[in-house]
Design an enzyme around this catalytic site. Sequence first.
Site, PDB file in Angstrom:
ATOM      1  N   THR A  15     -47.441  20.031  -3.386  1.00 43.10           N
ATOM      2  CA  THR A  15     -47.662  20.496  -2.018  1.00 43.10           C
ATOM      3  C   THR A  15     -48.317  19.434  -1.151  1.00 43.10           C
ATOM      4  O   THR A  15     -48.891  18.462  -1.643  1.00 43.10           O
ATOM      5  CB  THR A  15     -48.541  21.761  -2.010  1.00 43.10           C
ATOM      6  OG1 THR A  15     -49.831  21.450  -2.522  1.00 43.10           O
ATOM      7  CG2 THR A  15     -47.929  22.868  -2.840  1.00 43.10           C
ATOM      8  N   ASP A  16     -48.238  19.666   0.157  1.00 45.63           N
ATOM      9  CA  ASP A  16     -48.923  18.797   1.111  1.00 45.63           C
ATOM     10  C   ASP A  16     -50.294  19.384   1.436  1.00 45.63           C
ATOM     11  O   ASP A  16     -50.730  20.356   0.806  1.00 45.63           O
ATOM     12  CB  ASP A  16     -48.070  18.603   2.370  1.00 45.63           C
ATOM     13  CG  ASP A  16     -47.744  19.906   3.083  1.00 45.63           C
ATOM     14  OD1 ASP A  16     -48.449  20.919   2.871  1.00 45.63           O
ATOM     15  OD2 ASP A  16     -46.789  19.910   3.872  1.00 45.63           O
ATOM     16  N   GLN A  17     -50.972  18.835   2.421  1.00 44.60           N
ATOM     17  CA  GLN A  17     -52.319  19.302   2.745  1.00 44.60           C
ATOM     18  C   GLN A  17     -52.341  20.723   3.285  1.00 44.60           C
ATOM     19  O   GLN A  17     -53.396  21.356   3.316  1.00 44.60           O
ATOM     20  CB  GLN A  17     -52.973  18.359   3.747  1.00 44.60           C
ATOM     21  CG  GLN A  17     -53.362  17.027   3.132  1.00 44.60           C
ATOM     22  CD  GLN A  17     -54.080  16.131   4.116  1.00 44.60           C
ATOM     23  OE1 GLN A  17     -53.877  16.229   5.316  1.00 44.60           O
ATOM     24  NE2 GLN A  17     -54.940  15.282   3.593  1.00 44.60           N
TER      25      GLN A  17
END
Length: 140
Positions: A15-17
């Site tokens: 996942t990203d932030q």
Amino acid sequence: MQISEKTIEVRYAETDQMGVVYHANYLVWMELGRTKLIEDLGFQYVEMEQQGILSPVIDLNVAYKTPVRYGEKALIKTWIEEYDGIRVTYGYEIYNGDNKLALSGESRHACVKKESFRPVSIRKTFPEWHEAYEKAKKKD
């Protein structure tokens, strides 16, 4: 038409932030779905590779619909969209934890000789695969 299913637990590293699965990771999931379909048909990619044959992606098309997030389980559905004895197009749908369509896509592949990248006929080189693909592919 045969549809294979594989469930993936979304890992934090995917996942990203924002906690949303990074777009390129869906391509890895498509590969997992493709591998599962091939196994469900009774084969393994390694069988091809041991004979000096590779199956590179020659075209890719994806449409992102809604996010998959960390903590969810994603469901990958994979099938043979088109097959002509030389090229195969796999179809994909990936669903998020709420069972909403997150991605639809296709990847197109051809079999080639490892040393030269020259195309080979699946029909002639792997007749068992050919027969299984003919039976499993999407019907018009």
